[in-house]
Design a protein around this motif. Structure first.
Motif, PDB file in Angstrom:
ATOM      1  N   ARG A 156       0.804  -1.160   0.045  1.00  0.00           N
ATOM      2  CA  ARG A 156      -0.146  -0.130  -0.059  1.00  0.00           C
ATOM      3  C   ARG A 156       0.803   1.122  -0.058  1.00  0.00           C
ATOM      4  NH1 ARG A 156      -3.987  -1.166   4.567  1.00  0.00           N
ATOM      5  NH2 ARG A 156      -4.981   0.762   4.217  1.00  0.00           N
ATOM      6  N   VAL A 157       1.867   1.402   0.741  1.00  0.00           N
ATOM      7  CA  VAL A 157       2.678   2.483   0.899  1.00  0.00           C
ATOM      8  C   VAL A 157       3.646   2.446  -0.628  1.00  0.00           C
ATOM      9  CG1 VAL A 157       4.358   3.737   2.161  1.00  0.00           C
ATOM     10  CG2 VAL A 157       2.790   2.459   3.294  1.00  0.00           C
ATOM     11  N   HIS A 158       4.316   1.390  -0.895  1.00  0.00           N
ATOM     12  CA  HIS A 158       5.087   1.406  -2.105  1.00  0.00           C
ATOM     13  C   HIS A 158       4.245   1.705  -3.260  1.00  0.00           C
ATOM     14  CE1 HIS A 158       8.650  -1.116  -0.626  1.00  0.00           C
ATOM     15  NE2 HIS A 158       8.587  -0.074   0.001  1.00  0.00           N
ATOM     16  N   LEU A 168      -6.651   1.788  -5.344  1.00  0.00           N
ATOM     17  CA  LEU A 168      -7.763   2.291  -5.296  1.00  0.00           C
ATOM     18  C   LEU A 168      -8.792   1.861  -3.937  1.00  0.00           C
ATOM     19  CD1 LEU A 168      -9.783   3.851  -7.248  1.00  0.00           C
ATOM     20  CD2 LEU A 168     -10.822   1.635  -8.083  1.00  0.00           C
ATOM     21  N   GLY A 169      -9.266   2.701  -3.469  1.00  0.00           N
ATOM     22  CA  GLY A 169     -10.265   2.609  -2.266  1.00  0.00           C
ATOM     23  C   GLY A 169      -9.310   2.533  -0.843  1.00  0.00           C
ATOM     24  N   ASP A 170      -8.113   2.802  -1.059  1.00  0.00           N
ATOM     25  CA  ASP A 170      -7.155   2.949   0.256  1.00  0.00           C
ATOM     26  C   ASP A 170      -7.744   3.732   1.205  1.00  0.00           C
ATOM     27  OD1 ASP A 170      -5.310   2.834   2.262  1.00  0.00           O
ATOM     28  OD2 ASP A 170      -3.817   1.883   0.789  1.00  0.00           O
ATOM     29  N   PRO A 171      -8.229   3.664   2.198  1.00  0.00           N
ATOM     30  CA  PRO A 171      -8.696   4.636   3.348  1.00  0.00           C
ATOM     31  C   PRO A 171      -7.645   5.485   3.878  1.00  0.00           C
ATOM     32  CG  PRO A 171      -8.917   2.890   4.268  1.00  0.00           C
ATOM     33  CD  PRO A 171      -8.565   2.316   3.019  1.00  0.00           C
ATOM     34  N   ILE A 172      -6.319   4.862   4.123  1.00  0.00           N
ATOM     35  CA  ILE A 172      -5.217   5.633   4.712  1.00  0.00           C
ATOM     36  C   ILE A 172      -4.137   6.124   3.721  1.00  0.00           C
ATOM     37  CG2 ILE A 172      -3.151   5.120   6.238  1.00  0.00           C
ATOM     38  CD1 ILE A 172      -4.822   2.718   7.604  1.00  0.00           C
TER      39      ILE A 172
END
Length: 231
Positions: A156-158, A168-172
């Motif tokens: 997610r961070v990369h 897509l859709g990542d809340p953070i």
């Protein structure tokens, strides 16, 4: 709830975990994998135990060990980076280039206002992810991720900081829930764990329906399945 079994033998079980189902009980309550371990015994004396972690939203291959000795060996294989992992993610935008490697060390931070998250930091733990662009549709990109390391929120961070485009859709690390993405669009598509004296554990999870709804139904995970069944 019924689970698709992607791999099964005397010491291992790989299930296709649905997106949105956490491994542990949320603080606010609600369903979780723990509710179904008895169901996943499938005639064995012990209930299986998850070997590794997938985020609540992440769907796909989840390895469970059927006895303590197997759990110890499989956990060591993950720690020693001896497990081949393949993820598919939909990112919010069109990725530049066709493939590459992201090397961004990650560090956990927290605040009372925003809670905790992972950030790229020189003082963080090393994290390496190989990526490849698979398809583009309606301004979105389907990307294959092959992480060498297993840091928390690594892909997610990369995606957000390495590719410059969040999942897509990542809340953070992204914009959160958007039309067509009620969860962070990340799928554990494949897993291979080699074992001494035994055939490898190989599992491949089919692309979920919400990926197909975004126009990526013609992209299938690599690898092969050792048969599937419902539990």
């Amino acid at each position: 709830m019924q689970f698709t079994i992607l791999f099964e033998d005397g010491e291992a079980l790989v299930i296709d975990k649905p997106g949105g189902l956490p491994l542990d009980r949320p603080r606010a309550g609600g369903p979780c994998i723990e509710d179904h371990v008895e169901q996943l015994r499938l005639g064995f004396q012990r209930s299986p135990a998850p070997v590794h972690r997938l985020d609540r939203d992440t769907s796909g291959c989840l390895l469970l060990a059927r006895n303590p000795k197997a759990l110890k060996r499989f956990s060591a294989a993950f720690e020693e980076k001896q497990v081949e992992k393949r993820y598919l993610g939909v990112v919010a935008g069109v990725v530049e280039g066709d493939e590459g490697t992201i090397e961004l060390a990650l560090k956990k931070i927290s605040s009372a206002a925003d809670g905790w998250r992972m950030i790229p930091a020189r003082a963080g733990k090393p994290a390496v992810t190989h990526w490849r662009k698979l398809a583009v549709h309606n301004g979105l990109t389907l990307v294959e991720f092959r992480p060498e390391t297993g840091r928390t929120h690594q892909i997610r961070v990369h995606a957000a900081s390495g590719l410059g485009l969040p999942l897509l859709g990542d809340p953070i690390y992204g914009a959160g829930t958007v039309p067509g993405a009620k969860r962070t669009m990340l799928h554990a598509a494949g897993l291979v764990l080699h074992r001494e004296g035994k055939d490898p554990i190989r599992a491949a999870a089919p692309l979920p329906a919400d990926f197909a709804a975004l126009g990526f139904s013609d992209v299938a995970p690599a690898g092969h399945e050792d048969g599937s069944a419902e539990a």
